[in-house]
Design an enzyme around this catalytic site. Structure first.
Site, PDB file in Angstrom:
ATOM      1  N   HIS A 306       0.849  -1.182   0.000  1.00  0.00           N
ATOM      2  CA  HIS A 306       0.000   0.000   0.000  1.00  0.00           C
ATOM      3  C   HIS A 306       0.886   1.234   0.000  1.00  0.00           C
ATOM      4  O   HIS A 306       1.937   1.238   0.641  1.00  0.00           O
ATOM      5  CB  HIS A 306      -0.906   0.021   1.243  1.00  0.00           C
ATOM      6  CG  HIS A 306      -2.051   0.955   1.097  1.00  0.00           C
ATOM      7  ND1 HIS A 306      -1.953   2.292   1.402  1.00  0.00           N
ATOM      8  CD2 HIS A 306      -3.303   0.758   0.640  1.00  0.00           C
ATOM      9  CE1 HIS A 306      -3.102   2.878   1.148  1.00  0.00           C
ATOM     10  NE2 HIS A 306      -3.950   1.973   0.691  1.00  0.00           N
ATOM     11  N   ASP A 363      -7.862  -5.443   0.034  1.00  0.00           N
ATOM     12  CA  ASP A 363      -8.367  -6.322  -1.033  1.00  0.00           C
ATOM     13  C   ASP A 363      -7.971  -7.787  -0.855  1.00  0.00           C
ATOM     14  O   ASP A 363      -8.449  -8.640  -1.594  1.00  0.00           O
ATOM     15  CB  ASP A 363      -7.844  -5.846  -2.395  1.00  0.00           C
ATOM     16  CG  ASP A 363      -8.399  -4.485  -2.760  1.00  0.00           C
ATOM     17  OD1 ASP A 363      -9.605  -4.285  -2.543  1.00  0.00           O
ATOM     18  OD2 ASP A 363      -7.641  -3.629  -3.247  1.00  0.00           O
TER      19      ASP A 363
END
Ligand code: CMC
Length: 428
Positions: A306, A363
């Site tokens: 991320h 996700d």
């Protein structure tokens, strides 16, 4: 007087104001830099650029903190409903009971889409990706609801917000039903927001369909977890498009396109496809971990890493803890869950991933829950869109109210310098 820092450029002093956010983040205000010095800043990927000042969402990547309007994501997931969080994001405060009831009632009254809008589905190929359809139909809302397009009229803005929140689940469910050739199921106003969406997705006119409240609650929580995430790619797109004073439907339609990409929201579909590929390839998890580390391959572990979170993604932790609950409730045993767990364990103990601070993101596990709920993988990013909608709306509204200038970055030109036109018969 604000604090200033002094830098030297070409032997000249340039003073830049310092800005400090309410959680202590510090920024150099370079908005006058070019006028003062002729220089611009360069920041590919915008990793060091604050594009706006915002009071909606706070993310502290090193500590894994995510708060909306000051409230922690953990607390909101535990206590609030998705529409309550949507209200908080958009209007800045948690609603009172009467405010929430009025908000929900109004949304419920707008869940139908114009009958003519349905005809667009007939024109599009049945096997089109649902994100393409979602974005197209959302943009088309601006053709059917021309009475709410003025960004500067608060009544128009309020109505277009309600319409979007109300209609997006209907548009999404119609997209799915069309793709599998089933009759469209109209919204039911006696059901909650999430239960109504599940009903439109999975009910048939031929038999009754019961929405399990636990399942509806699990989906509601997943939507909350996707509610907003400050200036990510799709939100920045919504702001960018909105900064030209494009209407809310057009701006959100652009955000849906940005979310579609596999490095952003499309990762949830890509994760599941990756887990499936590993499964079909004999569950050899290490092979794929090695492939992700191999710089000659462009394979990445989808659902890992991320831009902001560098220790853990708090959303991933909440989802991970509800995977078992949902799968048990549904009586689903998914071999992909075992692969995901093994992949996470190997990657977390591997130097490549720890050095680069790559951890499972939102996700990584969400697709396993969506799949257990019966959603096909190409609908996963659509679910992300429904969850992210309140964030897009809140950010668009905040930007419009701030009366920011049109977003128009500069560039560092690296092409040819001036040259003379060469007639076609003289070109080699
Ligand atoms: N697998 C293998 N290596 C990776 C991965 C990954 N998933 N992610 C980053 N790296 C490596 C990358 O190759 C680079 O290595 P090196 O320094 O040796 O060149 C280093 O880690 C830094 O990567 P980056 O691309 O500069 O990082 P970024 O901040 O630009 O990208 C990211 C962030 C999320 C796009 C990226 O980590 C990624 O592609 N992840 C997989 C896709 C994904 O799961 N996306 C969902 C993000 S969360 C939800 C959302 O935003 O929608």
């Amino acid at each position: 007087m604000s604090q200033q820092v002094k830098i030297q450029l070409d032997g000249q002093d340039v003073e830049l104001p310092l800005i400090e956010g309410s959680e202590g983040e510090k920024a150099l205000d370079v908005s006058k830099l070019r006028a003062q010095s002729g220089y611009i800043t360069y920041d590919g990927g915008f990793g060091n650029t604050g594009a706006c000042q915002s009071g909606i969402t706070f993310v502290q990547g090193e500590k894994g903190i995510l708060r909306h309007r000051g409230y922690s994501i953990e607390g909101l997931c535990e206590h609030a409903s998705f529409l309550e969080v949507a209200y908080l994001l958009i209007y800045g405060e948690l609603p009172t009971q009467s405010e929430l009831t009025a908000f929900m009632d109004e949304i419920t009254q707008h869940t139908l889409i114009h009958e003519d809008l349905r005809r667009i589905y007939d024109a599009l190929p049945k096997d089109a990706h649902p994100m393409a359809i979602l974005s197209s139909v959302v943009c088309c809302l601006s053709t059917f609801y021309q009475d709410s397009l003025d960004y500067s009229n608060p009544d128009h803005v309020r109505l277009s917000i309600i319409r979007l929140l109300a209609k997006l689940p209907t548009i999404a469910a119609f997209t799915y039903k069309k793709s599998i050739g089933q009759p469209l199921i109209y919204p039911r106003n006696d059901l909650s927001y999430t239960a109504n969406f599940l009903n439109m997705m999975f009910a048939l006119p031929t038999e009754s369909y019961h929405v399990d409240p636990d399942i509806s609650e699990a989906l509601d929580q997943l939507l909350i977890l996707h509610g907003d995430h400050e200036q990510n790619c799709s939100t920045s797109t919504v702001r960018m498009v909105g900064s030209s004073h494009a209407n809310l439907f057009a701006s959100v339609s652009a955000g849906i396109c940005a979310l579609w990409g596999p490095l952003h929201g499309g990762a949830n579909q890509a994760v599941l496809e990756m887990l499936q590929a590993i499964h079909e390839d004999g569950d050899d998890v290490e092979k794929y971990v090695n492939l992700a580390k191999d710089k000659t391959s462009d394979f990445r572990l989808m659902g890992f890493g991320h831009r902001v979170y560098k220790n853990f993604d708090p959303r991933a932790q909440i989802i991970k803890s509800s995977v078992d609950k949902v799968l048990n409730k549904l009586g689903v045993k998914d071999p992909l869950l075992g692969i995901a767990r093994k992949l996470e364990e190997i990657a977390l103990n591997d130097e490549y991933f720890s050095q680069r601070k790559l951890y499972p993101n939102v996700d990584f596990y969400s697709g396993i829950i969506y799949r257990a709920l019966g959603f096909p993988s190409d609908m996963f990013t659509v679910l992300f869109s429904i969850g992210r909608l309140p964030g897009w709306i809140a950010q668009w509204k905040e930007m419009m109210e701030d009366q920011s200038r049109i977003a128009r970055p500069r560039q560092i030109y690296t092409g040819s310098t001036e040259r003379d036109y060469v007639p076609i018969d003289q070109r080699s």
